[in-house]
Design a protein around this motif. Structure first.
Motif, short mmCIF file in Angstrom:
data_model
loop_
_atom_site.label_atom_id
_atom_site.label_comp_id
_atom_site.label_asym_id
_atom_site.label_seq_id
_atom_site.Cartn_x
_atom_site.Cartn_y
_atom_site.Cartn_z
N ASN A 80 0.81 -1.23 0.00
CA ASN A 80 0.00 0.00 0.00
C ASN A 80 0.84 1.28 0.00
OD1 ASN A 80 -2.33 -1.64 0.17
ND2 ASN A 80 -2.17 -1.68 2.40
N ILE A 81 2.10 1.19 -0.42
CA ILE A 81 2.96 2.38 -0.40
C ILE A 81 2.49 3.44 -1.38
CG2 ILE A 81 4.66 1.67 -2.15
CD1 ILE A 81 6.82 2.69 -0.14
N ASN A 82 1.80 3.01 -2.46
CA ASN A 82 1.32 3.97 -3.44
C ASN A 82 0.29 4.94 -2.86
OD1 ASN A 82 2.78 3.71 -5.76
ND2 ASN A 82 1.06 3.16 -7.04
N ASP A 83 -0.47 4.48 -1.87
CA ASP A 83 -1.45 5.37 -1.23
C ASP A 83 -0.74 6.54 -0.56
OD1 ASP A 83 -3.46 3.70 -2.04
OD2 ASP A 83 -3.57 2.61 -0.16
N THR A 84 0.41 6.26 0.06
CA THR A 84 1.19 7.32 0.70
C THR A 84 1.76 8.26 -0.35
OG1 THR A 84 1.78 5.77 2.46
CG2 THR A 84 3.10 7.78 2.29
N TYR A 85 2.28 7.71 -1.44
CA TYR A 85 2.80 8.55 -2.52
C TYR A 85 1.72 9.49 -3.06
CZ TYR A 85 6.95 5.50 -2.86
OH TYR A 85 8.11 4.80 -2.62
N LYS A 86 0.51 8.95 -3.24
CA LYS A 86 -0.58 9.76 -3.81
C LYS A 86 -0.98 10.89 -2.87
CE LYS A 86 -2.43 6.02 -6.66
NZ LYS A 86 -3.46 4.96 -6.80
N SER A 87 -1.00 10.59 -1.58
CA SER A 87 -1.35 11.64 -0.61
C SER A 87 -0.29 12.74 -0.60
CB SER A 87 -1.48 11.04 0.79
OG SER A 87 -2.55 10.12 0.85
N LEU A 88 0.99 12.36 -0.64
CA LEU A 88 2.06 13.36 -0.67
C LEU A 88 2.02 14.18 -1.95
CD1 LEU A 88 5.00 11.28 0.85
CD2 LEU A 88 4.08 13.40 1.78
N GLN A 89 1.72 13.51 -3.06
CA GLN A 89 1.61 14.24 -4.33
C GLN A 89 0.50 15.28 -4.26
OE1 GLN A 89 -0.16 12.16 -7.55
NE2 GLN A 89 0.72 13.44 -9.14
N ARG A 108 4.28 23.01 -4.46
CA ARG A 108 5.64 22.47 -4.56
C ARG A 108 5.67 21.47 -5.71
NH1 ARG A 108 7.38 20.98 1.51
NH2 ARG A 108 9.30 20.36 0.40
N LYS A 109 5.77 21.98 -6.92
CA LYS A 109 5.63 21.18 -8.14
C LYS A 109 6.71 20.09 -8.26
CE LYS A 109 5.02 21.61 -13.14
NZ LYS A 109 5.94 20.53 -13.47
N ASP A 110 7.98 20.43 -7.94
CA ASP A 110 9.05 19.44 -8.08
C ASP A 110 8.80 18.20 -7.22
OD1 ASP A 110 10.29 21.09 -9.83
OD2 ASP A 110 11.78 21.88 -8.43
N SER A 111 8.38 18.45 -5.97
CA SER A 111 8.10 17.34 -5.06
C SER A 111 6.89 16.54 -5.55
CB SER A 111 7.84 17.86 -3.65
OG SER A 111 9.00 18.47 -3.13
N ALA A 112 5.89 17.26 -6.06
CA ALA A 112 4.68 16.59 -6.58
C ALA A 112 5.05 15.71 -7.77
CB ALA A 112 3.63 17.61 -6.97
N ASP A 113 5.89 16.24 -8.68
CA ASP A 113 6.30 15.47 -9.86
C ASP A 113 7.12 14.24 -9.46
OD1 ASP A 113 5.05 17.28 -11.46
OD2 ASP A 113 6.87 18.38 -12.01
N TYR A 114 7.94 14.39 -8.43
CA TYR A 114 8.75 13.27 -7.95
C TYR A 114 7.86 12.10 -7.53
CZ TYR A 114 11.59 10.50 -4.73
OH TYR A 114 12.21 9.46 -4.07
N TYR A 115 6.82 12.40 -6.74
CA TYR A 115 5.94 11.32 -6.26
C TYR A 115 5.03 10.80 -7.37
CZ TYR A 115 7.65 11.83 -1.56
OH TYR A 115 8.47 11.83 -0.46
N GLU A 116 4.74 11.64 -8.34
CA GLU A 116 3.96 11.18 -9.49
C GLU A 116 4.74 10.10 -10.25
OE1 GLU A 116 1.63 12.89 -13.45
OE2 GLU A 116 2.90 14.22 -12.26
#
Length: 468
Positions: free
Chosen positions: A276-285, A293-301
Motif C-alpha cells: 500500500n505504499i502507493n497510497d502514501t505517494y498519492k497523498s504526498l503528491q 511544490r511542483k518538483d516534489s509533486a512530480d517526484y511522487y507522481e
C-alpha cells in the motif's frame, strides 16, 4: 582374527560417531541461521529474502520438514508484503504441497490464506472465500490448542477483511477485525495480549480510514499507545503513521501530515515493506500540488507510475497463474467424476460435455472481465498522454511489435504505437481526442497501415489487428 574384528568394530564406531557429531554440528549451525533470518525478516525483509532459497535447500537436505514449511511461509509473506502476487501464488502453492505432504494443519491453513489473497487481488472473490473457509475448517478440525492455531485463525479473519476491502466493502472488513480483537480475550499474558492488539488496532484503523477518519485516528493512537517497547517500528507502524498523515491532511495541517507520511516511508524503506505504499505517494503528491511544490509533486507522481507498472505486470502474470490453476482443478474434478461414474459412461460423457461448455462460457466471461480491466488501465495511460503507455502495453502483449515487424520490417515506431491503439479498440474519434490530432489524420493513418500491412478492404482493420 578376534583382534581384527575388534579393530574393524572400533573403526566403524569412530566413523559413525564422527559422522553423527558432524551432522549434529550442521543442524545446530542451521538452527542458528534460521533464527537469525527470522530476526532479520522483522527488520529488513529484502536482506532476509536473499537467504531464503539456500535455507530452504538446507532444510530439505537435513530433512527438517518444520523448518522447510516455516521458510516457505516466510517466502510467501515476503511476496505478499512486496505486492508481487505473481510470485506469491507460486510460493503459496509450494507451501500447500509441503504442508499436505507433512500433514501440518497450521501451514496448510496458511497456504490457503495466501492463495486466497492472490484470488482476491485478481477479483475472484468467491474463490478467495472458498480457500479462507477451507483454512478455517482445517483449523477447526485440528485437535491442537496451540498458540500457532490461535494465530492462524486470527490470520484467516484478517484475510477475510482483506477480501472485503478488495470488494469495496470496508464495513464488513471492519466486522472481521473487530471479531479478531474480541478473540484476543483468550490471551492471558499481558505482553502477548498487547502485541496482538497492537497489530489489530492498526489494521482496523486502516479499514476505518476508508470511511471514518476520526475512528481511524482513534484506533491508530490506541495501537501506538499499547505498542510494546521491545518491538521496532514495523508494518503496523507504517499503517499508523499513514492514518495520522491522512487525518492531518483532512484537517489541512499539511506540515504534520507530511511529517507522518515521511515517517511511514522511512519505516517502509528500512524494513523493505511496500504494501500500500502507493497510497502514501498519492497523498504526498496531492499535498505538494496543493501547496505549490511542483518538483516534489512530480517526484511522487513518477514513483506512483513506476509502482503502477510493476503492479500491473505482477497482477497480469498472477492472473495467468490463477487461470491455469483453476483449469487444473477443474480437470481433476472432471477426472474424478468420470472414474466414479464409469459404469454410466454415456450419461457421464453427455453431462461432462454440458459442464465443459458451461464452464468454458463462464471462464470466458471471467477472462473477458480481467482483459477489460487490463485494457482500461492501458487506456487510462493513453488518456493521460503517459510516456509509459508503450512499456505497459509491451508487457501485456510482448509479441505484438515483433509480429507486426515480421509482416513489414519498415514499420515506424509511431505506426506500431498506432496499431496498439487499434488493439485497444479505440475509435477514430477517441484516438484523435487522446493524441490531439484531427479525425481525418487518424483515417489517413488507417489507410496507410492497410497498404503497408496489405490488409484487404473487405476485412475490418480492428478484427485484423486483434489477431496479432
Amino acid at each position: 582374527m578376534m583382534r581384527n574384528v575388534r579393530l574393524v568394530f572400533l573403526f566403524l564406531f569412530c566413523f559413525y560417531s564422527m559422522s553423527y557429531s558432524q551432522s549434529q554440528k550442521e543442524r545446530e549451525q542451521f538452527k542458528t541461521k534460521l533464527k537469525s533470518n527470522s530476526s532479520l525478516f522483522r527488520t529488513d525483509i529484502n536482506r532476509a529474502y536473499l537467504e531464503l532459497n539456500q535455507l530452504i535447500k538446507t532444510s530439505k537436505l537435513l530433512k527438517d520438514s518444520l523448518a522447510e514449511m516455516q521458510l516457505l511461509e516466510r517466502k510467501s509473506l515476503y511476496f505478499y508484503n512486496k505486492n508481487l502476487v505473481d510470485s506469491l501464488i507460486i510460493s503459496s502453492e509450494q507451501l500447500q504441497k509441503a504442508s499436505e505432504r507433512y500433514e501440518n494443519v497450521y501451514y496448510e491453513a496458511m497456504a490457503n490464506v495466501y492463495i486466497a489473497e492472490t484470488y482476491s487481488v485478481n477479483k475472484f472473490y468467491n474463490k478467495a472465500i472458498v480457500h479462507l473457509n477451507n483454512a478455517y475448517s482445517i483449523l477447526q478440525k485440528s485437535q491442537l490448542k496451540s498458540k500457532k492455531i490461535f494465530y492462524a485463525k486470527a490470520n484467516v479473519l484478517s484475510s477475510f477483511a482483506n477480501v472485503y476491502l478488495d470488494k469495496n466493502e470496508p464495513r464488513n472488513a471492519a466486522k472481521k477485525i473487530l471479531e479478531e480483537i474480541k478473540s484476543g480475550n483468550e490471551i492471558q499474558d499481558k505482553n502477548e495480549f498487547a502485541k496482538f492488539q497492537y497489530v489489530n488496532y492498526s489494521n482496523i484503523s486502516s479499514i476505518y480510514s476508508e470511511y471514518d477518519l476520526d475512528s481511524a485516528f482513534y484506533f491508530a493512537k490506541k495501537s501506538v499507545e499499547i505498542k510494546p517497547s521491545a518491538i521496532s517500528d514495523d508494518k503496523s507502524m507504517i499503517t499508523n503513521f499513514t492514518v495520522f498523515g491522512n487525518y492531518y491532511m483532512k484537517k489541512k495541517n499539511y506540515e504534520e501530515s507530511v511529517r507522518n507520511f515521511h515517517k511511514a516511508l522511512k519505516v517502509a524503506q528500512r524494513t523493505g515493506i511496500e504494501l500500500n505504499i502507493n497510497d502514501t505517494y498519492k497523498s504526498l503528491q496531492e499535498i505538494y500540488r496543493e501547496t505549490g511544490r511542483k518538483d516534489s509533486a512530480d517526484y511522487y507522481e513518477n514513483k506512483i507510475k513506476q509502482n503502477d507498472l510493476q503492479m500491473l505486470q505482477s497482477k497480469y502474470n498472477s492472473l495467468q497463474e490463477v487461470i491455469s490453476k483453476d483449469e487444473q482443478e477443474q480437470n481433476k474434478k472432471f477426472t474424478l467424476s468420470f472414474f466414479i461414474w464409469g459404469l454410466s459412461i454415456v450419461i457421464v460423457l453427455a453431462g461432462s460435455v454440458f459442464f465443459y461448455l458451461k464452464l468454458k462460457k463462464k471462464k470466458s466471461i471471467e477472462n473477458n472481465q480481467n482483459l477489460h480491466d487490463l485494457f482500461n488501465n492501458l487506456i487510462t495511460l493513453v488518456q493521460n498522454n503517459d510516456p509509459a503507455f508503450m512499456f505497459a502495453f509491451e508487457n501485456a502483449f510482448p509479441d505484438f511489435s515483433d509480429k507486426l515487424l515480421k509482416l513489414n520490417p519498415d514499420l515506424q515506431q509511431s505506426e506500431i504505437e498506432f496499431c496498439a491503439l487499434l488493439k485497444l479498440k479505440l475509435t477514430t474519434k477517441e484516438i484523435a481526442k487522446y493524441t490531439f490530432i484531427e479525425t481525418r489524420t487518424v483515417q489517413n493513418k488507417k489507410y496507410r497501415l492497410r497498404k503497408k500491412l496489405e490488409i484487404p478492404q473487405s476485412i475490418d482493420i480492428y478484427n485484423w489487428i486483434d489477431t496479432i
